[in-house]
Design a protein around this motif. Structure first.
Motif, short mmCIF file in Angstrom:
data_model
loop_
_atom_site.label_atom_id
_atom_site.label_comp_id
_atom_site.label_asym_id
_atom_site.label_seq_id
_atom_site.Cartn_x
_atom_site.Cartn_y
_atom_site.Cartn_z
N GLU A 249 1.09 -1.17 0.00
CA GLU A 249 -0.01 -0.03 -0.08
C GLU A 249 0.87 1.32 0.10
OE1 GLU A 249 -2.32 0.71 3.67
OE2 GLU A 249 -3.59 2.00 2.70
N ILE A 251 1.12 5.30 0.56
CA ILE A 251 0.18 6.38 1.15
C ILE A 251 0.96 7.72 1.16
CG2 ILE A 251 -0.89 7.21 3.65
CD1 ILE A 251 -1.03 4.40 4.32
N ARG A 268 1.60 1.87 10.95
CA ARG A 268 0.70 2.85 11.48
C ARG A 268 1.25 3.74 12.09
NH1 ARG A 268 -4.36 -0.04 12.64
NH2 ARG A 268 -4.82 1.99 13.38
N ILE A 269 2.42 3.68 12.89
CA ILE A 269 3.13 4.87 13.69
C ILE A 269 3.55 5.79 12.45
CG2 ILE A 269 5.09 5.32 15.12
CD1 ILE A 269 4.62 2.22 16.13
N GLN A 271 2.22 6.45 9.75
CA GLN A 271 1.26 7.29 9.12
C GLN A 271 0.96 8.68 9.97
OE1 GLN A 271 -2.39 4.78 7.98
NE2 GLN A 271 -1.14 3.40 7.94
N LYS A 272 1.06 8.32 11.32
CA LYS A 272 1.03 9.45 12.34
C LYS A 272 2.13 10.27 11.95
CE LYS A 272 -1.04 11.66 15.54
NZ LYS A 272 -2.35 12.12 15.43
N GLU A 275 1.64 12.71 9.12
CA GLU A 275 0.91 14.01 9.32
C GLU A 275 1.75 14.98 10.11
OE1 GLU A 275 -2.39 12.52 12.19
OE2 GLU A 275 -2.92 10.96 10.88
N ARG A 288 4.17 0.50 2.30
CA ARG A 288 3.70 -0.57 3.22
C ARG A 288 3.61 -1.70 2.60
NH1 ARG A 288 -0.71 -3.20 5.95
NH2 ARG A 288 -2.17 -2.06 4.42
N PRO A 347 5.31 8.31 17.23
CA PRO A 347 5.31 8.96 15.96
C PRO A 347 6.68 10.13 15.83
CG PRO A 347 3.45 8.81 16.65
CD PRO A 347 4.04 8.12 17.65
N ASP A 348 6.59 11.04 17.01
CA ASP A 348 7.41 11.87 17.06
C ASP A 348 9.03 11.48 17.02
OD1 ASP A 348 5.19 12.39 19.29
OD2 ASP A 348 5.57 14.24 18.75
#
Lengths: 361, 183
Positions: A249, A251, A268-269, A271-272, A275, A288, A347-348
């Motif tokens: 995938e 993104i 998932r981490i 993806q944040k 952002e 991914r 994520p940071d």
């Protein structure tokens, strides 16, 4: 709308197995995946679909029960977490060597050794590069959501029976332990004996009839010439998987200057992290991999004209990054960021790693 | 709308089940949800926390470092999570057993005497739904009717007779939340 629930990833594996017509589950408990067998024991599918659920005396016994069920052409599975998968490694290579279909679920925890019960992704090499001995491959699916835990059980069985090769769901304690909204699959009936004979009668031990030779499940052939021919056949099968079964995938890749490559909970981490990075004006995307074998090598290569750097993110000391580097072949810088021993990166931290590696900060 | 919440307290306070009911309530209004517990060798009396996310969009990371709302139910959790509330975010806490009250001045702070109210109601198990009421008063992200439906979905049928008591506890929480600091 189908049957929508809030469930743990582990519980969903169990429910999906019942619903896709699985014939047998053989396991031995270990954290963080014990809910799989717990859920099956509570659900008692033997009363509903006839599916057998057995708590074996050990992991070694469980994988050999899987071998037995698979030899009969049945849809059979086992699950464990890292140390338990190591115990099953012998049985897994025998399954591959005997060309038997089976589903193996690994809800990975931190290692090596008994390690910790917290999540990790440090079994990538074991799942993708071997684990057991010999030139074999598993079809490896990496779910990144509870929904995919549901979907990949059926997909895993489908692919393993298509290629007569064991398939693995490689997940971790994050996806296994968390609850998300999931739409459960419709019920499919278990295959009848007649259907199994029609589908797998050429190889499965379905009972010898007068019109054919005995079917024998074995991985042994002492004649080296024959063994080489057999290995050619396996390799051809793996090439066919690489040709037909790659799943991934993308993104936020369209305008990306940088790329994360991550699977499962790390995806998932990331993806944040995308952002957060985009709020700072850093254009980063995510590729991914959904199948870890076959690996989306070409999909990564297609990004090379566009991105200035790639960060492979994995809860390990750097395992999948080797496959990213093989794909990239030195054309752009590739770095790894990981936490391990059961620590989940935030994520940071991932954004910070991206900046440190590629943006000179 | 995306709301990223941490609920943290002692094991046995109903932290995980409160998160589950909140997540189910989100599903009842067609939202995406995730519920990620701290799991480990932590048993009754130890610390327990859960990250719950409700969103109108696909949820990215179920594991977070910064939260829109922190619901804090013991001192260890105050020490651990006060700093993790996003500036402008919300901190809701039960002062019972708290020796160091929150010190941030850049977040909204609310207080709910959940333990005291549960004792008043004569049932310590209502504690988590009193806290839920307090949360819904300050962050009305799910409708009460959807919480009721969430309770119906998440509780086994033999416990459905307890739903009115849970709703009563939520009402109690709604009525008794106090503002400490509003930006």
């Amino acid at each position: 709308m189908g049957d929508i629930r809030l469930m743990k990833g582990n519980e969903v594996i169990a429910e999906a197995a019942i619903r896709c017509g699985c014939d047998g589950y053989f396991g031995y408990p270990i954290t963080p995946q014990s809910e799989i067998m717990e859920t099956l024991m509570i659900r008692r599918p033997e009363l509903e679909t006839g599916m057998v659920v057995v708590q074996a005396e050990s992991e070694v016994a469980a994988i050999n029960m899987v071998y037995g069920g698979a030899s009969c052409g049945k849809k059979v599975m086992t699950s464990s977490s890292s140390p338990g998968i190591s115990l099953k490694a012998e049985g897994i290579t025998y399954l591959a060597g005997a060309e038997l279909p089976a589903l193996i679920v690994n809800i990975v925890r931190g290692g090596p050794g008994l390690g910790t019960i917290q999540p990790a992704q440090s079994d990538y090499f074991q799942a993708v590069k071997g684990g057991g001995h010999g030139d074999y491959k598993l079809i490896v699916l990496a779910p990144a959501s509870v929904q995919e835990m549901n979907d990949f059980v059926d997909l895993g069985f489908e692919l393993s029976h298509k290629y007569l090769n064991p398939a693995m769901i490689l997940s971790d304690g994050v996806i296994g332990q968390m609850m998300e909204k999931v739409e459960l699959s419709e019920f499919k009936p278990r295959w009848t004996e007649e259907e199994i004979i029609a589908k797998s009668g050429t190889w499965a031990t379905t009972g010898k009839t007068a019109d054919r030779e005995r079917n024998i499940s074995t991985s042994l052939d002492l004649d080296s010439a024959k063994q080489e021919v057999f290995n050619h056949k396996l390799q051809a099968k793996y090439r066919a998987m690489e040709e037909n079964e790659v799943r991934f995938e993308k993104i936020d890749c369209d305008d990306a200057d940088y790329l994360f490559v991550a699977y499962g909970s790390s995806a998932r981490i990331c993806q944040k992290a995308i952002e957060l990075a985009r709020e700072k004006g850093i254009k980063v995307g995510l590729l991914r991999p959904i199948t870890l074998f076959p690996y989306p090598t070409k999909a990564i290569q297609e990004m090379l004209g566009q991105v200035k750097g790639i960060l492979s993110v994995e809860m390990s000391a750097g395992q999948m990054v080797e496959d990213v580097r093989l794909a990239v072949n030195g054309k752009v810088p590739v770095e790894h960021y990981g936490r391990y021993g059961g620590i989940i990166p935030t994520p940071d931290e991932v954004v910070e790693a991206l900046e440190q590696n590629f943006l000179g900060e | 709308m995306t709301e990223e919440i941490i609920i943290a307290g002692f094991g046995g306070q109903g932290v995980l089940s409160m998160g589950k009911i909140l997540a189910y309530s989100g599903i009842m209004q067609d939202q995406e949800v995730s519920w990620m517990p701290s799991y480990g060798p932590e048993m009754r009396g130890g610390t327990a926390n859960v990250t719950v996310i409700l969103s109108d969009n696909r949820i990215s990371s179920p594991v977070l470092k910064k939260f829109d709302t922190a619901i804090i139910l013991n001192q260890q959790s105050m020490d651990k999570f006060e700093a993790d509330v996003k500036p402008g975010g919300t901190l809701l806490y039960d002062p019972n057993g708290i020796t160091r009250h929150p010190e941030r001045t850049d977040i909204n702070i609310f207080r709910i005497p959940g333990a005291a109210l549960a004792t008043e109601m004569g049932n310590p198990k209502t504690f988590n739904m009193i806290i839920m009421g307090g949360f819904l008063k300050v962050k009305p992200i799910v409708k009460l009717e959807n919480v009721q439906r969430g309770l119906e979905k998440s509780l086994p049928e033999r416990h459905h007779k307890l739903i009115p008591l849970n709703i009563e506890a939520i009402q109690k929480g709604i009525e008794n939340v106090e503002t400490v600091l509003a930006l």
